[in-house]
Design an enzyme around this catalytic site. Structure first.
Site, PDB file in Angstrom:
ATOM      1  N   ASP A  37      50.550  38.044  44.082  1.00  0.00           N
ATOM      2  CA  ASP A  37      49.220  38.652  43.941  1.00  0.00           C
ATOM      3  C   ASP A  37      49.025  39.553  45.164  1.00  0.00           C
ATOM      4  OD1 ASP A  37      46.598  37.523  42.086  1.00  0.00           O
ATOM      5  OD2 ASP A  37      46.139  38.867  43.776  1.00  0.00           O
ATOM      6  N   ASP A  61      51.592  44.047  45.766  1.00  0.00           N
ATOM      7  CA  ASP A  61      50.782  44.933  44.936  1.00  0.00           C
ATOM      8  C   ASP A  61      51.690  45.362  43.785  1.00  0.00           C
ATOM      9  OD1 ASP A  61      49.592  47.133  43.693  1.00  0.00           O
ATOM     10  OD2 ASP A  61      48.533  47.703  45.516  1.00  0.00           O
ATOM     11  N   VAL A  62      51.315  44.997  42.567  1.00  0.00           N
ATOM     12  CA  VAL A  62      52.214  45.212  41.423  1.00  0.00           C
ATOM     13  C   VAL A  62      52.421  46.695  41.071  1.00  0.00           C
ATOM     14  CG1 VAL A  62      51.868  42.951  40.361  1.00  0.00           C
ATOM     15  CG2 VAL A  62      50.325  44.845  39.764  1.00  0.00           C
ATOM     16  N   ASN A  88      51.095  39.474  34.509  1.00  0.00           N
ATOM     17  CA  ASN A  88      49.718  39.158  34.136  1.00  0.00           C
ATOM     18  C   ASN A  88      48.671  39.947  34.920  1.00  0.00           C
ATOM     19  OD1 ASN A  88      47.382  37.192  33.375  1.00  0.00           O
ATOM     20  ND2 ASN A  88      47.522  37.021  35.607  1.00  0.00           N
ATOM     21  N   TYR A 153      41.534  51.173  29.784  1.00  0.00           N
ATOM     22  CA  TYR A 153      42.011  49.787  29.605  1.00  0.00           C
ATOM     23  C   TYR A 153      42.711  49.635  28.250  1.00  0.00           C
ATOM     24  CZ  TYR A 153      41.790  44.638  29.793  1.00  0.00           C
ATOM     25  OH  TYR A 153      42.103  43.295  29.817  1.00  0.00           O
ATOM     26  N   LYS A 157      46.556  48.615  27.760  1.00  0.00           N
ATOM     27  CA  LYS A 157      46.942  47.374  27.082  1.00  0.00           C
ATOM     28  C   LYS A 157      47.682  47.663  25.766  1.00  0.00           C
ATOM     29  CE  LYS A 157      45.332  44.320  30.051  1.00  0.00           C
ATOM     30  NZ  LYS A 157      46.289  43.613  30.940  1.00  0.00           N
ATOM     31  N   ILE A 188      37.582  35.800  27.672  1.00  0.00           N
ATOM     32  CA  ILE A 188      37.943  34.618  28.447  1.00  0.00           C
ATOM     33  C   ILE A 188      37.093  34.604  29.724  1.00  0.00           C
ATOM     34  CG2 ILE A 188      39.858  33.299  29.476  1.00  0.00           C
ATOM     35  CD1 ILE A 188      40.233  34.030  26.440  1.00  0.00           C
ATOM     36  N   THR A 190      36.703  34.173  33.285  1.00  0.00           N
ATOM     37  CA  THR A 190      37.520  34.137  34.507  1.00  0.00           C
ATOM     38  C   THR A 190      36.744  34.910  35.582  1.00  0.00           C
ATOM     39  OG1 THR A 190      38.618  36.259  34.151  1.00  0.00           O
ATOM     40  CG2 THR A 190      39.637  34.345  33.087  1.00  0.00           C
ATOM     41  N   THR A 193      35.652  38.392  34.544  1.00  0.00           N
ATOM     42  CA  THR A 193      34.536  38.601  33.616  1.00  0.00           C
ATOM     43  C   THR A 193      33.270  37.862  34.063  1.00  0.00           C
ATOM     44  OG1 THR A 193      35.436  36.768  32.310  1.00  0.00           O
ATOM     45  CG2 THR A 193      36.009  38.980  31.585  1.00  0.00           C
TER      46      THR A 193
HETATM   47  P1  NAI Z   1      41.348  37.671  37.393  1.00  0.00           P
HETATM   48  O1  NAI Z   1      40.620  38.789  38.070  1.00  0.00           O
HETATM   49  O2  NAI Z   1      40.805  36.295  37.466  1.00  0.00           O
HETATM   50  O3  NAI Z   1      42.865  37.648  37.888  1.00  0.00           O
HETATM   51  C1  NAI Z   1      43.619  38.817  38.016  1.00  0.00           C
HETATM   52  C2  NAI Z   1      44.467  38.710  39.272  1.00  0.00           C
HETATM   53  O4  NAI Z   1      45.254  39.909  39.348  1.00  0.00           O
HETATM   54  C3  NAI Z   1      43.641  38.620  40.569  1.00  0.00           C
HETATM   55  O5  NAI Z   1      44.091  37.511  41.346  1.00  0.00           O
HETATM   56  C4  NAI Z   1      43.924  39.948  41.264  1.00  0.00           C
HETATM   57  O6  NAI Z   1      43.941  39.836  42.691  1.00  0.00           O
HETATM   58  C5  NAI Z   1      45.297  40.293  40.705  1.00  0.00           C
HETATM   59  N1  NAI Z   1      45.581  41.718  40.819  1.00  0.00           N
HETATM   60  C6  NAI Z   1      44.801  42.753  40.436  1.00  0.00           C
HETATM   61  N2  NAI Z   1      45.374  43.905  40.774  1.00  0.00           N
HETATM   62  C7  NAI Z   1      46.554  43.611  41.382  1.00  0.00           C
HETATM   63  C8  NAI Z   1      47.597  44.373  41.962  1.00  0.00           C
HETATM   64  N3  NAI Z   1      47.544  45.713  42.012  1.00  0.00           N
HETATM   65  N4  NAI Z   1      48.663  43.724  42.468  1.00  0.00           N
HETATM   66  C9  NAI Z   1      48.733  42.383  42.456  1.00  0.00           C
HETATM   67  N5  NAI Z   1      47.764  41.602  41.934  1.00  0.00           N
HETATM   68  C10 NAI Z   1      46.683  42.209  41.412  1.00  0.00           C
HETATM   69  O7  NAI Z   1      41.499  38.150  35.863  1.00  0.00           O
HETATM   70  P2  NAI Z   1      41.953  37.407  34.524  1.00  0.00           P
HETATM   71  O8  NAI Z   1      40.806  37.440  33.607  1.00  0.00           O
HETATM   72  O9  NAI Z   1      42.640  36.141  34.812  1.00  0.00           O
HETATM   73  O10 NAI Z   1      42.984  38.495  33.973  1.00  0.00           O
HETATM   74  C11 NAI Z   1      44.384  38.299  33.936  1.00  0.00           C
HETATM   75  C12 NAI Z   1      44.962  39.259  32.914  1.00  0.00           C
HETATM   76  O11 NAI Z   1      44.430  38.965  31.624  1.00  0.00           O
HETATM   77  C13 NAI Z   1      44.656  40.739  33.181  1.00  0.00           C
HETATM   78  O12 NAI Z   1      45.791  41.511  32.867  1.00  0.00           O
HETATM   79  C14 NAI Z   1      43.527  41.029  32.188  1.00  0.00           C
HETATM   80  O13 NAI Z   1      43.475  42.393  31.850  1.00  0.00           O
HETATM   81  C15 NAI Z   1      43.958  40.155  31.019  1.00  0.00           C
HETATM   82  N6  NAI Z   1      42.898  39.852  30.074  1.00  0.00           N
HETATM   83  C16 NAI Z   1      41.776  39.176  30.503  1.00  0.00           C
HETATM   84  C17 NAI Z   1      40.765  38.913  29.585  1.00  0.00           C
HETATM   85  C18 NAI Z   1      39.506  38.195  29.974  1.00  0.00           C
HETATM   86  O14 NAI Z   1      38.554  38.168  29.161  1.00  0.00           O
HETATM   87  N7  NAI Z   1      39.413  37.597  31.155  1.00  0.00           N
HETATM   88  C19 NAI Z   1      40.872  39.347  28.184  1.00  0.00           C
HETATM   89  C20 NAI Z   1      42.096  40.014  27.856  1.00  0.00           C
HETATM   90  C21 NAI Z   1      43.061  40.265  28.788  1.00  0.00           C
END
Ligand code: NAI
Length: 250
Positions: A37, A61-62, A88, A153, A157, A188, A190, A193
């Site tokens: 992360d 950083d991904v 992810n 987005y 995706k 979801i 998290t 959101t």
């Molecule tokens: P979250 O914000 O809780 O976790 C995402 C993580 O990715 C964070 O720890 C953040 O620091 C990390 N991150 C962001 N940019 C980064 C980068 N450049 N390099 C390294 N790490 C980075 O979000 P969540 O909800 O767990 O999302 C995870 C995945 O699921 C994402 O790809 C999101 O688009 C996808 N998703 C989430 C949904 C939701 O409703 N929460 C719905 C559909 C997809």
């Protein structure tokens, strides 16, 4: 159940939400988990929630190509293989096309889509060395069904969805034993959101779109991620799993 004993698993975006929930479950099922992360503080907290084992946190950083190259070299040097890659990390922002600058567009495409390309490109030799490598890429229902004000987005995706299928076909053609599938979560709850659900009006609107009447939990998605990463899904490649409480069934 220990489906991942002796397996090396890399999860990006593992400091929070869905990534963290899946890292915890991989660890509970015996894997050595590498949690990547960009949020170093979040990773330190995340690590504390993992069961005992040889788990590691990596600040990455991904979107950083050099970072991926270095990580791929390090994984090969230390483990000689990678069994599971979960790409992810991601985020989105609501904005109309008119209100999105090119810079904002590029930032969303970079984190959600460039990252999947870079991870796949640089980690493929390690995944092939596994003999049963599995890639799970995080898309969204927005990679299948559009919504206004989510242009960058949805584009990212949707790109993840198609790129995953191309990956699956190239791996099948190469006969390297690597499978690639995508996951498509709906709404979801998290940290990503949290702000939306904290606003009663927005929360009502979001949940109105969910037939089961409530948002999903990170663990609901983690279950599907582990299934696709496991030998239970050994004949699945180029497929997509929707986990959305029925949102896209209507
Ligand atoms: P979250 O914000 O809780 O976790 C995402 C993580 O990715 C964070 O720890 C953040 O620091 C990390 N991150 C962001 N940019 C980064 C980068 N450049 N390099 C390294 N790490 C980075 O979000 P969540 O909800 O767990 O999302 C995870 C995945 O699921 C994402 O790809 C999101 O688009 C996808 N998703 C989430 C949904 C939701 O409703 N929460 C719905 C559909 C997809």
């Amino acid at each position: 159940m220990s489906r991942f004993t002796n397996r090396i698993v890399l999860v990006t975006g593992a400091a929070s939400g869905i990534g963290l929930a899946s890292a915890v479950r991989f660890a509970a099922e015996g894997a050595t988990v590498l949690l990547a992360d960009r949020n170093a503080e979040g990773l330190a907290t995340a690590r504390a929630s993992l069961p005992a084992g040889a788990h590691e946190t990596l600040v990455l950083d991904v979107t950083d190509e050099a970072g991926w190259r270095a990580l791929a070299d390090d994984i090969m040097a230390r483990f000689g293989r990678l069994d599971v890659l979960v790409s992810n990390a991601g985020f989105g922002k609501f904005a109309s096309i008119a209100d999105t600058s090119l810079e904002q567009w590029r930032a969303i495409i970079a984190v959600n889509l460039d990252s999947v390309f870079l991870a796949t490109k640089y980690l493929m030799p390690a995944l092939a060395a596994s003999g049963r490598g599995a890639i799970v890429n995080m898309s969204s229902i927005r990679g299948i069904v559009a919504a206004a004000n989510t242009g960058s987005y949805c584009a990212a995706k949707g790109g993840v969805r198609m790129f995953t299928k191309v990956t699956a076909l190239e791996c099948a053609e190469a006969g390297n034993g690597v499978r690639a599938n995508s996951i498509h979560p709906g709404h979801i709850a998290t940290p990503l959101t949290a702000a939306a659900y904290a606003d009663p009006d927005t929360a009502r609107k979001l949940i109105a779109d969910v037939p089961v009447g409530h948002p999903g939990k990170p663990d609901d998605i983690a279950g599907a991620i582990l299934f696709l990463a496991s030998d239970d899904a050994s004949y699945m490649t180029g497929a997509e799993i929707v986990v959305d409480g029925g949102s896209t069934a209507q």
